[in-house]
Design a protein around this motif. Structure first.
Motif, PDB file in Angstrom:
ATOM      1  N   VAL A  23      27.466  32.858  42.074  1.00 33.71           N
ATOM      2  CA  VAL A  23      27.336  33.689  41.050  1.00 33.71           C
ATOM      3  C   VAL A  23      26.030  33.697  40.308  1.00 33.71           C
ATOM      4  O   VAL A  23      25.513  34.798  39.907  1.00 33.71           O
ATOM      5  CB  VAL A  23      28.543  33.476  39.965  1.00 33.71           C
ATOM      6  N   TYR A  67      27.452  44.261  44.091  1.00 35.41           N
ATOM      7  CA  TYR A  67      28.280  44.030  42.955  1.00 35.41           C
ATOM      8  C   TYR A  67      27.215  43.556  41.927  1.00 35.41           C
ATOM      9  O   TYR A  67      27.762  43.951  40.795  1.00 35.41           O
ATOM     10  CB  TYR A  67      29.388  42.915  43.229  1.00 35.41           C
ATOM     11  N   PHE A 103      32.400  37.519  33.856  1.00 34.26           N
ATOM     12  CA  PHE A 103      33.369  38.323  34.615  1.00 34.26           C
ATOM     13  C   PHE A 103      33.669  37.515  35.612  1.00 34.26           C
ATOM     14  O   PHE A 103      35.108  37.690  35.757  1.00 34.26           O
ATOM     15  CB  PHE A 103      32.468  39.564  35.462  1.00 34.26           C
ATOM     16  N   ASP A 150      37.844  37.683  34.627  1.00 35.04           N
ATOM     17  CA  ASP A 150      38.648  38.659  35.589  1.00 35.04           C
ATOM     18  C   ASP A 150      38.684  38.000  36.847  1.00 35.04           C
ATOM     19  O   ASP A 150      39.872  38.351  37.370  1.00 35.04           O
ATOM     20  CB  ASP A 150      37.757  39.883  35.678  1.00 35.04           C
ATOM     21  N   LEU A 151      38.145  37.165  37.279  1.00 30.47           N
ATOM     22  CA  LEU A 151      38.390  36.664  38.878  1.00 30.47           C
ATOM     23  C   LEU A 151      38.983  35.324  38.731  1.00 30.47           C
ATOM     24  O   LEU A 151      39.827  35.159  39.647  1.00 30.47           O
ATOM     25  CB  LEU A 151      36.900  36.599  39.577  1.00 30.47           C
ATOM     26  N   ARG A 206      33.712  38.500  24.908  1.00 33.20           N
ATOM     27  CA  ARG A 206      34.458  39.750  25.134  1.00 33.20           C
ATOM     28  C   ARG A 206      33.356  40.860  25.452  1.00 33.20           C
ATOM     29  O   ARG A 206      33.583  41.871  26.410  1.00 33.20           O
ATOM     30  CB  ARG A 206      35.362  40.286  23.835  1.00 33.20           C
ATOM     31  N   PHE A 210      33.130  43.291  28.664  1.00 29.00           N
ATOM     32  CA  PHE A 210      33.488  44.612  28.972  1.00 29.00           C
ATOM     33  C   PHE A 210      32.251  45.352  29.454  1.00 29.00           C
ATOM     34  O   PHE A 210      32.552  46.224  30.058  1.00 29.00           O
ATOM     35  CB  PHE A 210      33.390  45.333  27.308  1.00 29.00           C
ATOM     36  N   ARG A 244      32.666  44.621  33.191  1.00 29.53           N
ATOM     37  CA  ARG A 244      33.426  45.566  33.855  1.00 29.53           C
ATOM     38  C   ARG A 244      33.155  46.984  34.188  1.00 29.53           C
ATOM     39  O   ARG A 244      33.253  47.592  35.052  1.00 29.53           O
ATOM     40  CB  ARG A 244      34.639  45.548  32.886  1.00 29.53           C
ATOM     41  N   ARG A 245      32.595  47.620  32.840  1.00 28.31           N
ATOM     42  CA  ARG A 245      32.133  49.012  33.001  1.00 28.31           C
ATOM     43  C   ARG A 245      31.293  49.300  34.046  1.00 28.31           C
ATOM     44  O   ARG A 245      31.225  50.067  34.768  1.00 28.31           O
ATOM     45  CB  ARG A 245      31.528  49.172  31.599  1.00 28.31           C
ATOM     46  N   LEU A 288      30.565  47.286  36.691  1.00 28.20           N
ATOM     47  CA  LEU A 288      30.940  47.024  38.139  1.00 28.20           C
ATOM     48  C   LEU A 288      31.980  48.004  38.627  1.00 28.20           C
ATOM     49  O   LEU A 288      31.827  48.562  39.761  1.00 28.20           O
ATOM     50  CB  LEU A 288      31.656  45.790  38.061  1.00 28.20           C
ATOM     51  N   ARG A 289      32.837  48.419  37.694  1.00 26.88           N
ATOM     52  CA  ARG A 289      33.705  49.621  38.045  1.00 26.88           C
ATOM     53  C   ARG A 289      33.045  50.944  38.260  1.00 26.88           C
ATOM     54  O   ARG A 289      33.728  51.461  38.947  1.00 26.88           O
ATOM     55  CB  ARG A 289      34.826  49.425  36.944  1.00 26.88           C
ATOM     56  N   LEU A 334      37.473  51.934  33.281  1.00 28.92           N
ATOM     57  CA  LEU A 334      36.415  50.949  33.222  1.00 28.92           C
ATOM     58  C   LEU A 334      36.224  49.669  32.409  1.00 28.92           C
ATOM     59  O   LEU A 334      35.697  48.905  32.753  1.00 28.92           O
ATOM     60  CB  LEU A 334      35.230  52.109  32.832  1.00 28.92           C
ATOM     61  N   LEU A 372      39.916  49.695  42.630  1.00 30.28           N
ATOM     62  CA  LEU A 372      38.970  48.813  41.603  1.00 30.28           C
ATOM     63  C   LEU A 372      39.896  47.240  41.801  1.00 30.28           C
ATOM     64  O   LEU A 372      39.117  46.371  41.832  1.00 30.28           O
ATOM     65  CB  LEU A 372      39.272  49.302  40.231  1.00 30.28           C
ATOM     66  N   ASP A 374      36.317  38.444  44.733  1.00 29.69           N
ATOM     67  CA  ASP A 374      36.716  36.984  44.346  1.00 29.69           C
ATOM     68  C   ASP A 374      36.796  36.313  45.773  1.00 29.69           C
ATOM     69  O   ASP A 374      36.503  35.026  45.848  1.00 29.69           O
ATOM     70  CB  ASP A 374      38.180  37.105  43.751  1.00 29.69           C
TER      71      ASP A 374
END
Lengths: 199, 168
Positions: free
Chosen positions: A45, A136, A148, A152-153, A173, A177, A180-181, A183-184, B12, B44, B52
């Motif tokens: 990472v 990514y 992240f 999330d993972l 946090r 956020f 996430r924004r 990456l997504r 998102l 997503l 992962d």
């Protein structure tokens, strides 16, 4: 001895660390085996490059063994280990930058990974992994990548991430956020058919 | 479909659980009803799972190599001080080893053997510069009873190394 076990750093207990520190060779082996998958993941990472990550992982594991007596048990072992990993990564990055400045070689800036004599299959895997990670992670600052991955993972709760990274939970946090924004949005942008359907 | 733009925005920053359809938030309900947003949410999640998997896929580790690099021997971490300062400590350890009394004798025997084989070569193939000169006589060496002698000719016919050493 070759280890292929999944991530187990969270299972490292104080008793095991104490035994390893007191010179029990079996405990030390188990400690290295359990720490390895986690350290390697963090290294990946942080560097975004599998070859760099492997080198960094070795450095961290060696450092972990040598500095085991500095672990007081006041925090979780994974927290301590994460600090060791981060410091080793920063140190490595600093050395790479110094080296590249000295050499003034543009190739060093283009790819920090050392030349390794991989077999073709491994080289292909690594090249693919590098591409995926760059896709990514290239747009994410290191802190956002870390948060992240942890949140999330790996599903680690925010307070623990905050402790591990030495930052405030609110900062966790905020970084999450943003990560996430970015990456997504990138993932969705790679699928224009969805945008067409939405429009 | 007109709400999709705002739900896309929510996606998102949503929690992974919401993308999986867990709970009863407005986003979860919309994703349940809207095939396009459901496909986006699935994408997503799928890509996140893929990332992962890539991060978790660690190659096998040679634990022994790591331990060796850290200077840890078979007796465990107690020897790790050797790794922090490997060279001096190892040299020190070597100095503490008992002297091998037979080593000088073995070396002398080997050198004597070498001398016996090499001596005829000196007479047969003198160097061009020495060809006109007489071959050197090996020096007379006297050693006491407790000493051994090794004589080593060199490529230079004027130089012969004589090694006198005390037995044992």
């Amino acid at each position: 001895m070759v280890v292929t076990a999944p991530a187990q750093a969270d299972e490292i207990g104080q008793a095991l660390v104490r035994k390893a520190r007191d010179g029990d060779p079996d405990a030390l082996r188990i400690l290295v085996e359990r720490a390895y998958p986690t350290v390697r993941r963090w290294a990946l990472v942080q560097t975004g490059d599998p070859t760099e990550a492997d080198d960094l992982t070795q450095d961290v594991l060696v450092h972990m063994i040598k500095r085991l007596d500095t672990f007081t048990g006041a925090s979780r072992f994974t927290t301590w280990l994460y600090t060791v990993t981060r410091n080793a990564a920063l140190d490595r990055l600093r050395r790479s930058e110094t080296r590249s400045r000295k050499l003034e070689d543009p190739r060093v800036h283009a790819d920090l990974s050392p030349a390794v004599a991989d077999d073709p299959a491994t080289a292909t895997d690594r090249s693919h992994l590098r591409t995926v990670l760059r896709a990514y992670f290239d747009e994410l600052p290191e802190r956002q990548r870390e948060v992240f991955d942890l949140a999330d993972l790996q599903g680690i709760p925010s307070p623990e991430i905050a402790e591990r990274l030495g930052i405030e939970p609110v900062s966790v946090r905020a970084n999450l956020f943003r990560a996430r924004r970015t990456l997504r949005a990138r993932i969705l942008a790679d699928h224009p058919e969805l945008a067409e359907e939405w429009s | 479909m007109s709400d999709c733009a705002s739900f896309r925005e929510q996606m998102l920053k949503a929690e992974p659980a919401e993308l999986r359809g867990e709970g009863e938030s407005p986003l979860v309900r919309h994703v349940r009803d809207c095939p396009t947003c459901a496909r986006a949410a699935a994408l997503l999640l799928e890509e996140t799972t893929r990332l992962d998997a890539f991060l978790a896929d660690a190659p096998p580790l040679d634990v022994e190599a790591v331990l060796a690099r850290a200077g840890v021997g078979t007796r465990g971490i107690a020897t790790r001080g050797a790794a922090q300062q490997p060279l001096p400590l190892r040299l020190g350890a070597r100095r503490l080893q008992p002297r091998r009394w037979w080593a000088p004798l073995a070396a002398a025997a080997a050198l004597a053997g070498l001398l016996l084989f090499r001596a005829p070569d000196l007479t047969r193939t003198p160097s061009p510069g020495a060809a006109a000169r007489e071959l050197p006589e090996l020096p007379l060496v006297e050693a006491s009873a407790d000493q051994d002698v090794a004589v080593m000719p060199t490529d230079d016919p004027d130089i012969t190394v004589v090694w006198i050493f005390t037995k044992g």
